[in-house]
Design a protein around this motif. Structure first.
Motif, PDB file in Angstrom:
ATOM      1  N   ASP A 180     -11.293 -16.991  18.339  1.00  0.00           N
ATOM      2  CA  ASP A 180     -10.790 -18.236  17.764  1.00  0.00           C
ATOM      3  C   ASP A 180      -9.852 -18.938  18.745  1.00  0.00           C
ATOM      4  O   ASP A 180      -9.726 -18.539  19.910  1.00  0.00           O
ATOM      5  CB  ASP A 180     -10.091 -17.958  16.429  1.00  0.00           C
ATOM      6  CG  ASP A 180      -8.952 -16.954  16.579  1.00  0.00           C
ATOM      7  OD1 ASP A 180      -8.726 -16.468  17.707  1.00  0.00           O
ATOM      8  OD2 ASP A 180      -8.283 -16.642  15.562  1.00  0.00           O
ATOM      9  N   SER A 192     -16.010 -23.223  16.331  1.00  0.00           N
ATOM     10  CA  SER A 192     -15.186 -22.067  15.988  1.00  0.00           C
ATOM     11  C   SER A 192     -14.359 -21.592  17.180  1.00  0.00           C
ATOM     12  O   SER A 192     -13.387 -20.853  17.002  1.00  0.00           O
ATOM     13  CB  SER A 192     -16.064 -20.923  15.483  1.00  0.00           C
ATOM     14  OG  SER A 192     -16.998 -20.544  16.481  1.00  0.00           O
ATOM     15  N   GLN A 193     -14.733 -21.999  18.396  1.00  0.00           N
ATOM     16  CA  GLN A 193     -14.041 -21.512  19.584  1.00  0.00           C
ATOM     17  C   GLN A 193     -13.317 -22.630  20.340  1.00  0.00           C
ATOM     18  O   GLN A 193     -12.097 -22.627  20.452  1.00  0.00           O
ATOM     19  CB  GLN A 193     -15.043 -20.832  20.529  1.00  0.00           C
ATOM     20  CG  GLN A 193     -15.690 -19.595  19.950  1.00  0.00           C
ATOM     21  CD  GLN A 193     -16.751 -19.011  20.876  1.00  0.00           C
ATOM     22  OE1 GLN A 193     -16.940 -19.476  21.999  1.00  0.00           O
ATOM     23  NE2 GLN A 193     -17.474 -18.013  20.405  1.00  0.00           N
TER      24      GLN A 193
END
Length: 398
Positions: A128, A162-163
């Motif tokens: 994350d 998400s990253q």
């Protein structure tokens, strides 16, 4: 033949699946559907061509004070032993190591572009924004150790939300200068979805293949230390760094809980932070010709306010209702009024003050969505607002 989303029932639950279906249609309907799909396809193709061409041009035109960091998370590597019992294949017995790979491009003393391979490994398998921040800090330190002239860094990644492409990464961009005071400019560039493969993936492949080769030579790769030692011993041209779990947790604490979302995040392909600007600039495609000004090639989207501290970011992102979208909150409130000549306000005993329940219209006020998630600073601010509202509701309090 078309690919379609469908649902499948498994026991008592329904799951979403993708499957291929055969459909029949008239030629006219097929042509109409193709015409409807063309704008999206052409926009997708334009992003692919622009991002590849722009980054290639950047590599060729790097200056001595610039660095290009192309990075990506590799698939986690699972620990293995040369000989394993059957139960090792089941449950949570097999641990994993997270790998974040990067290729750094710099100008050397002879004004030639030189590349360095870097891999940061961690026992914490989070991918994350907090983990990205911890891995990125190591990379920036590596860049400054290689060259003291660097004050501009260009980051290139793929675009998973998400990253790398989300509101937390945008916030992290504004905080890098707190630790690296020499930074004057940072750009974050995203490759088009589905076209994010590059040199960092090759580093991950070499590292995993090396570990597997040692496994064939009866060398156990059963824990984190064994994995790191094998890579450092066998691969000399890859800088191997270690990110501890507490570093990632520290970065997580530094992220504000409520950051304003940028509308249009999925279409962003470049974010620019400059030390002399109070705003982030978002662009739908990368452009390095218009770094110091708003892009003149039609790639500019909008500016976004920068906050200097986590507290400032959280407090400034208090939700405010715009004047053109005013709402009215109607509630039963009790107010006190004195005797008046207005007959509408007289009751059976006009000589005395009385209480009457009325409908009161509230003006626009700031509010925070979730009081339970507020920090101590926010709660003090909310309590202050509540006290002011209570004083305003009592006209005779003075």
């Amino acid at each position: 033949m078309v690919w379609e989303r469908d649902t499948k029932k498994v026991d008592t639950k329904e799951i979403k699946i993708i499957k291929k279906k055969t459909k029949r249609s008239d030629p006219r309907n097929l042509i109409i559907e193709l015409e409807n799909m063309l704008p999206k396809f052409l926009s997708h193709t334009s992003n692919i061509v622009n991002q590849y061409a722009t980054i290639k041009c950047l590599k060729e035109s790097l200056t001595t004070n610039e660095a290009l960091v192309h990075m990506d998370f590799s698939e986690n590597y699972s620990y293995k032993y040369s000989e394993e019992v059957q139960s090792m294949h089941f449950g949570g017995s097999r641990g994993q190591v997270s790998l974040h790979t990067a290729v750094v491009y710099l100008k050397n003393d002879s004004n030639a572009t030189q590349s360095y391979s870097v891999c940061t490994a961690s026992e914490c398998t989070r991918h994350d924004a907090a983990a990205v921040w911890a891995h990125l800090n190591y990379l920036i330190k590596f860049v400054f150790n290689r060259s003291s002239q660097i004050n501009r860094i260009h980051i290139l990644t793929d675009s998973p939300t998400s990253q790398y492409r989300n509101k937390y990464i945008f916030y992290i961009l504004t905080q890098l200068r707190n630790e690296f005071s020499d930074l004057n400019l940072v750009t974050w560039n995203y490759q088009e979805a589905g076209h994010g493969k590059g040199a960092p993936d090759g580093i991950g492949a070499v590292i995993k293949r090396t570990a597997d080769y040692e496994l064939k030579c009866h060398q156990d790769v059963g824990d984190f230390d064994a994995f790191v030692n094998i890579i450092r011993r066998n691969i000399k041209n890859v800088e191997m760094g270690i990110i501890q779990e507490h570093e990632i947790k520290l970065r997580e604490l530094m992220l504000p809980k409520d950051i304003a979302t940028f509308k249009g995040t999925m279409t962003v392909h470049q974010v620019i932070w400059a030390a002399d600007s109070a705003y982030l600039e978002f662009r739908k495609q990368s452009c390095f010709e218009c770094i110091s000004v708003a892009c003149k090639h039609g790639k500019h989207m909008r500016f976004f306010k920068i906050y200097n501290t986590p507290i400032g970011s959280t407090m400034e992102n208090v939700k405010v209702i715009p004047e053109n979208k005013r709402i009215k909150v109607l509630s039963d409130v009790t107010i006190r009024y004195a005797n008046t000549d207005d007959p509408m306000l007289h009751d059976s005993t006009p000589s005395t003050s009385s209480l009457r329940s009325i409908r009161h219209s509230w003006a626009n006020k700031c509010f925070i969505n979730n009081y339970t998630k507020a920090t101590d600073h926010e709660k003090e601010f909310l309590d202050f607002l509540k006290k002011c509202e209570d004083d305003d509701d009592d006209p005779l309090s003075d």
